[in-house]
Design a protein around this motif. Structure first.
Motif, PDB file in Angstrom:
ATOM      1  N   MET A 168      12.280  10.334  -4.037  1.00  0.00           N
ATOM      2  CA  MET A 168      11.548   9.420  -4.920  1.00  0.00           C
ATOM      3  C   MET A 168      10.915  10.203  -6.064  1.00  0.00           C
ATOM      4  N   THR A 169      11.076   9.678  -7.264  1.00  0.00           N
ATOM      5  CA  THR A 169      10.352  10.188  -8.421  1.00  0.00           C
ATOM      6  C   THR A 169       9.593   9.036  -9.050  1.00  0.00           C
ATOM      7  N   PHE A 170       8.481   9.383  -9.737  1.00  0.00           N
ATOM      8  CA  PHE A 170       7.604   8.359 -10.293  1.00  0.00           C
ATOM      9  C   PHE A 170       7.411   8.596 -11.787  1.00  0.00           C
ATOM     10  N   ARG A 171       7.586   7.535 -12.558  1.00  0.00           N
ATOM     11  CA  ARG A 171       7.431   7.658 -14.006  1.00  0.00           C
ATOM     12  C   ARG A 171       5.967   7.650 -14.423  1.00  0.00           C
ATOM     13  N   ASN A 172       5.102   7.223 -13.522  1.00  0.00           N
ATOM     14  CA  ASN A 172       3.662   7.214 -13.761  1.00  0.00           C
ATOM     15  C   ASN A 172       2.965   7.653 -12.482  1.00  0.00           C
ATOM     16  N   PRO A 173       1.741   8.174 -12.581  1.00  0.00           N
ATOM     17  CA  PRO A 173       1.007   8.567 -11.378  1.00  0.00           C
ATOM     18  C   PRO A 173       0.836   7.383 -10.436  1.00  0.00           C
ATOM     19  N   ASP A 174       0.807   7.676  -9.129  1.00  0.00           N
ATOM     20  CA  ASP A 174       0.646   6.638  -8.121  1.00  0.00           C
ATOM     21  C   ASP A 174      -0.281   7.159  -7.028  1.00  0.00           C
ATOM     22  N   ALA A 175      -1.333   6.393  -6.735  1.00  0.00           N
ATOM     23  CA  ALA A 175      -2.333   6.829  -5.763  1.00  0.00           C
ATOM     24  C   ALA A 175      -1.947   6.502  -4.327  1.00  0.00           C
ATOM     25  N   ARG A 176      -0.854   5.809  -4.125  1.00  0.00           N
ATOM     26  CA  ARG A 176      -0.471   5.397  -2.773  1.00  0.00           C
ATOM     27  C   ARG A 176       0.370   6.467  -2.084  1.00  0.00           C
ATOM     28  N   PRO A 177       0.326   6.541  -0.758  1.00  0.00           N
ATOM     29  CA  PRO A 177       1.231   7.454  -0.048  1.00  0.00           C
ATOM     30  C   PRO A 177       2.671   6.984  -0.182  1.00  0.00           C
ATOM     31  N   TYR A 178       3.598   7.921  -0.059  1.00  0.00           N
ATOM     32  CA  TYR A 178       5.014   7.572  -0.174  1.00  0.00           C
ATOM     33  C   TYR A 178       5.414   6.513   0.855  1.00  0.00           C
ATOM     34  N   PHE A 179       4.985   6.726   2.105  1.00  0.00           N
ATOM     35  CA  PHE A 179       5.341   5.830   3.195  1.00  0.00           C
ATOM     36  C   PHE A 179       4.070   5.333   3.871  1.00  0.00           C
ATOM     37  N   VAL A 180       4.093   4.069   4.286  1.00  0.00           N
ATOM     38  CA  VAL A 180       3.072   3.530   5.184  1.00  0.00           C
ATOM     39  C   VAL A 180       3.799   2.922   6.374  1.00  0.00           C
ATOM     40  N   PRO A 183       0.783  -1.242   0.000  1.00  0.00           N
ATOM     41  CA  PRO A 183       0.000   0.000   0.000  1.00  0.00           C
ATOM     42  C   PRO A 183       0.812   1.288   0.000  1.00  0.00           C
ATOM     43  N   ALA A 184       2.127   1.207  -0.002  1.00  0.00           N
ATOM     44  CA  ALA A 184       2.976   2.391  -0.091  1.00  0.00           C
ATOM     45  C   ALA A 184       3.637   2.443  -1.458  1.00  0.00           C
ATOM     46  N   SER A 185       3.820   3.650  -1.985  1.00  0.00           N
ATOM     47  CA  SER A 185       4.506   3.770  -3.273  1.00  0.00           C
ATOM     48  C   SER A 185       6.013   3.682  -3.119  1.00  0.00           C
ATOM     49  N   GLY A 186       6.532   4.079  -1.942  1.00  0.00           N
ATOM     50  CA  GLY A 186       7.966   4.054  -1.715  1.00  0.00           C
ATOM     51  C   GLY A 186       8.405   3.001  -0.729  1.00  0.00           C
ATOM     52  N   PHE A 187       8.003   3.154   0.564  1.00  0.00           N
ATOM     53  CA  PHE A 187       8.425   2.222   1.609  1.00  0.00           C
ATOM     54  C   PHE A 187       7.237   1.818   2.469  1.00  0.00           C
ATOM     55  N   TYR A 188       7.042   0.506   2.593  1.00  0.00           N
ATOM     56  CA  TYR A 188       6.075  -0.054   3.528  1.00  0.00           C
ATOM     57  C   TYR A 188       6.855  -0.573   4.725  1.00  0.00           C
ATOM     58  N   VAL A 189       6.551  -0.033   5.931  1.00  0.00           N
ATOM     59  CA  VAL A 189       7.300  -0.372   7.142  1.00  0.00           C
ATOM     60  C   VAL A 189       6.317  -0.886   8.184  1.00  0.00           C
ATOM     61  N   ARG A 190       6.598  -2.066   8.742  1.00  0.00           N
ATOM     62  CA  ARG A 190       5.704  -2.654   9.741  1.00  0.00           C
ATOM     63  C   ARG A 190       6.516  -3.366  10.821  1.00  0.00           C
ATOM     64  N   HIS A 191       6.048  -3.255  12.063  1.00  0.00           N
ATOM     65  CA  HIS A 191       6.701  -3.882  13.217  1.00  0.00           C
ATOM     66  C   HIS A 191       8.174  -3.467  13.263  1.00  0.00           C
ATOM     67  N   ALA A 192       8.379  -2.176  13.519  1.00  0.00           N
ATOM     68  CA  ALA A 192       9.734  -1.642  13.469  1.00  0.00           C
ATOM     69  C   ALA A 192       9.921  -0.562  14.535  1.00  0.00           C
ATOM     70  N   ASP A 193      11.162  -0.401  14.959  1.00  0.00           N
ATOM     71  CA  ASP A 193      11.509   0.556  16.004  1.00  0.00           C
ATOM     72  C   ASP A 193      12.816   1.250  15.616  1.00  0.00           C
ATOM     73  N   ASN A 194      12.781   2.575  15.657  1.00  0.00           N
ATOM     74  CA  ASN A 194      13.964   3.376  15.360  1.00  0.00           C
ATOM     75  C   ASN A 194      14.443   3.178  13.917  1.00  0.00           C
ATOM     76  N   ILE A 195      13.566   3.522  12.995  1.00  0.00           N
ATOM     77  CA  ILE A 195      13.887   3.516  11.566  1.00  0.00           C
ATOM     78  C   ILE A 195      14.066   4.972  11.128  1.00  0.00           C
ATOM     79  N   THR A 196      15.161   5.271  10.466  1.00  0.00           N
ATOM     80  CA  THR A 196      15.453   6.639  10.050  1.00  0.00           C
ATOM     81  C   THR A 196      15.616   6.711   8.535  1.00  0.00           C
ATOM     82  N   PHE A 197      14.833   7.596   7.926  1.00  0.00           N
ATOM     83  CA  PHE A 197      14.989   7.918   6.510  1.00  0.00           C
ATOM     84  C   PHE A 197      15.565   9.326   6.420  1.00  0.00           C
ATOM     85  N   ASP A 198      16.711   9.462   5.787  1.00  0.00           N
ATOM     86  CA  ASP A 198      17.372  10.758   5.686  1.00  0.00           C
ATOM     87  C   ASP A 198      17.776  11.009   4.237  1.00  0.00           C
ATOM     88  N   ASN A 199      17.169  12.026   3.662  1.00  0.00           N
ATOM     89  CA  ASN A 199      17.426  12.366   2.255  1.00  0.00           C
ATOM     90  C   ASN A 199      17.118  11.188   1.334  1.00  0.00           C
TER      91      ASN A 199
END
Length: 677
Positions: free
Chosen positions: A448-460, A429-445
């Protein structure tokens, strides 16, 4: 005087023969160079040279030295290396493995591995084999070819007892350098419980059989540099099949082409992984696709080509051990289904009795281009969370094409499943990263670019805490389109605590007769998925033909199982604001689906996850789940003649005129003009 000279000469010869090194070997046997031709080897590609080559190795192993394979093609069965031996293949030299399973069986069962019935998928025969020896090497610019394409070898996924090209067990000070390894019948090379392994300047090309891993490392103190790997299965795979951990490994400056996972940790993961660094590598599609056919076997993901890798980076810990202190950096990848897959599972607890751990992982300086809708993922299990994972300086060029249906999908846990990026068998359900059952996850810089439209959120984020997303959010993207949070705590975006984003709260659900942002239409207490095709939004309902009635119908209240109608009326079978599709609109839909049978459009009609297949009520519902049959609008002014559209599981579609004596046998598909939304 003459006799004295003879005595002196005799003493000199005796001293030379009797002189021994610190290990007790005769000095005259040290650092010898022997040629297999001197032991009867014949370079015709047909003569079995196993005995001649082994004789050369055994003779040289009386001390130490180099066994030379000169120019020419030498057919051979299994060769057993001894301590202090360098097997050197000169330019244009080829060791051609025999293609008869009996030769491998006779050499390894039961003398090496015991009875054949007790063998596993790990302890298999090999063309070049060594066990519990030291100071061994395979060098040169020649080729080792296993003829894995031969019909004499089993050709099926995970078939056991097929031979590898190189298999070293419990050896010390190992070096394999410069040679070309081709056409293995199983894994190309496997280093198990070894200490001190150098793999350098290797060329691996193996698309001859299933499970052609390029390099399998299950050892400690290993260095892999400047290797070119082109293989059907995993490129470089870190394994842990014993209670010992795979640790202190450096991989750098490699080119990896794979049909599975280019850089993979696990499976297996029984002893664990520690202190491993992979850097400065290029990842792309393999040169051949003879077995996987992902465009067919993963059609649900929208993959654009057969010739892709499942994942560029796959980090997995699922067998009860710890994976920690791992870094993957400066990787350029293209032609991947998904760039990054991190999985903590609970498949086995063989040695520890507890779930696995996965922590202290850094993935940085990655550029990737994906070729499917399957997003990256970081997932643990309810009993164990992924911990302390940092992703920084990552640029992803993604296919996009995610639908509102994809965004609303519920992902199964599959805690004990074999770990693979496609393990959930669905678009995440995420266009970029689907994260589940996790602790202390860091995304820094993370850009994401998309070649086609995407209805999903970047992160879930689902069951995620103490995590942050920094320098990664485009200015034009709102909270709800950027991050969806479910059961989250202490999540920040650019230092600001996140509190929104379409989480599962009562206020986010559409009301009766409304369409939510995820495309779900609410009918009474039920929700129905909708999908846009062209200028129409199609709805799957359990509605019946006719005019809505207020009374209960067959014991069910209105809204309990969709709207219910009096079949005699036949004026409308759709909720307010909706209508039956026309014949012409059905023809357009038919053409859209048939134009690409493997597309998401076909999946939506054939998955049956949302009740699309009510089938024909023939008394026992024999067609339930096999095909969908529903009413289209009439083609006559009196409104009495309806059309029938049928879509079967295989995508076969038919549209027919005709009315039915019992129209309630059919489900109804209603449409809504997108402009009316």
């Amino acid at each position: 005087m003459k006799n004295s000279i003879y005595i002196i000469l005799f003493l000199l010869v005796y001293v030379c023969i009797s002189c021994k090194d610190d290990e007790g070997n005769n000095g005259m046997y040290q650092n010898r160079t022997v040629n297999i031709l001197d032991y009867g080897a014949v370079a015709d590609g047909q003569t079995d040279n196993t005995s001649a080559i082994q004789a050369a190795i055994d003779d040289c192993a009386k001390g130490s030295g180099t066994v030379v394979v000169p120019r020419g093609t030498f057919l051979t069965g299994p060769i057993f290396l001894k301590s202090n031996i360098n097997l050197h293949l000169e330019k244009d030299a080829v060791l051609l493995g025999v293609n008869t399973m009996a030769d491998y069986y006779n050499a390894f069962y039961p003398a090496v591995f015991g009875p054949m019935t007790s063998s596993s998928g790990v302890y298999t025969p090999s063309l070049i084999y060594a066990d519990n020896v030291e100071n061994i090497s395979v060098t040169g610019s020649g080729t080792i070819n296993g003829q894995g394409e031969s019909e004499n070898f089993p050709h099926e996924n995970n078939a056991k007892r097929r031979p590898k090209l190189i298999f070293f067990i419990n050896c010390k000070n190992v070096k394999v350098e410069g040679v070309t390894l081709r056409n293995s019948a199983f894994w190309v090379q496997h280093y198990l419980m070894c200490d001190g392994v150098i793999l350098k300047d290797l060329t691996v090309y193996s698309h001859s059989n299933w499970n052609n891993d390029g390099i399998d490392i299950d050892s400690k103190n290993v260095e892999v540099t400047n290797c070119h790997i082109d293989t059907d299965d995993d490129g470089i795979c870190f394994k842990s099949d014993t209670p010992l951990s795979c640790e202190n490994v450096v991989v750098k400056d490699c080119v990896i082409k794979s049909n599975c996972n280019a850089i993979k940790f696990g499976t297996s993961g029984f002893g664990g992984f520690k202190n491993i660094a992979v850097s400065d590598c290029q990842v792309s599609k393999a040169s051949e696709d003879n077995f996987r056919h992902w465009a067919i076997n993963m059609a649900w993901s929208g993959v654009t080509s057969n010739n892709v890798a499942i994942a560029g980076i796959a980090i997995e810990s699922v067998d009860g051990a710890a994976l920690e202190d791992v870094s993957v950096s400066n990787i350029q990848m293209e032609d991947v289904v998904t760039p990054i897959f991190v999985r903590l599972g609970d498949r086995n607890r063989t040695y520890t009795g507890v779930p696995s751990t996965l922590r202290n992982v850094v993935i940085s300086d990655i550029t990737a281009k994906s070729e499917s809708k399957l997003s990256c993922s970081i997932t643990g299990v309810k009993a164990a969370s992924v911990q302390n994972v940092t992703l920084k300086n990552i640029t992803l060029n993604l296919l996009g094409k995610g639908t509102q249906s994809d965004a609303a999908a519920s992902v199964p846990e599959k805690e004990a499943e074999y770990p693979e990026a496609n393990m959930f068998k669905m678009v995440l359900p995420a266009s970029g990263f689907y994260v589940r059952h996790a602790d202390n996850i860091t995304f820094d810089n993370v850009q994401m670019t998309f070649r086609n439209p995407d209805a999903r959120p970047y992160f879930v984020f689902d069951d995620v805490k103490n995590s942050a997303i920094n320098n990664s959010r485009p200015e034009s993207v709102a909270d709800k389109n950027f991050l969806k949070g479910i059961s989250i705590s202490n999540i920040s975006i650019d230092g600001v605590l996140f509190e929104g984003g379409g989480g599962e709260t009562p206020d986010d659900k559409p009301g009766p007769g409304e369409i939510g942002e995820d495309g779900v239409f609410t009918v009474g207490s039920n929700s129905y998925q909708t999908q846009i095709y062209g200028n129409l939004r199609w709805m799957v309902t359990n509605s019946k033909e006719g005019i809505p009635v207020a009374k209960t119908y067959e014991g069910k209240s209105e809204g309990e199982n969709g709207y219910y109608y009096d079949a005699a009326g036949k004026n409308s079978a759709c909720p307010p604001g909706w209508r039956l599709p026309t014949w012409e609109e059905a023809e357009i839909l038919k053409a859209t689906i048939e134009a690409n049978p493997g597309s998401e459009a076909v999946k939506w009609w054939t998955d049956a996850d949302f009740g699309a297949f009510a089938g024909i009520n023939s008394g026992n519902w024999t067609l339930w789940g096999e095909q969908g049959v529903w009413r289209l609008a009439d083609r006559e002014s009196d409104g009495r003649k309806y059309c029938t559209m049928t879509i079967k599981k295989d995508g076969t579609i038919s549209i027919e005129e005709g009315s039915s004596k019992n129209p309630r046998w059919y489900s109804v598909r209603c449409v809504q003009d997108v402009e009316q939304k």
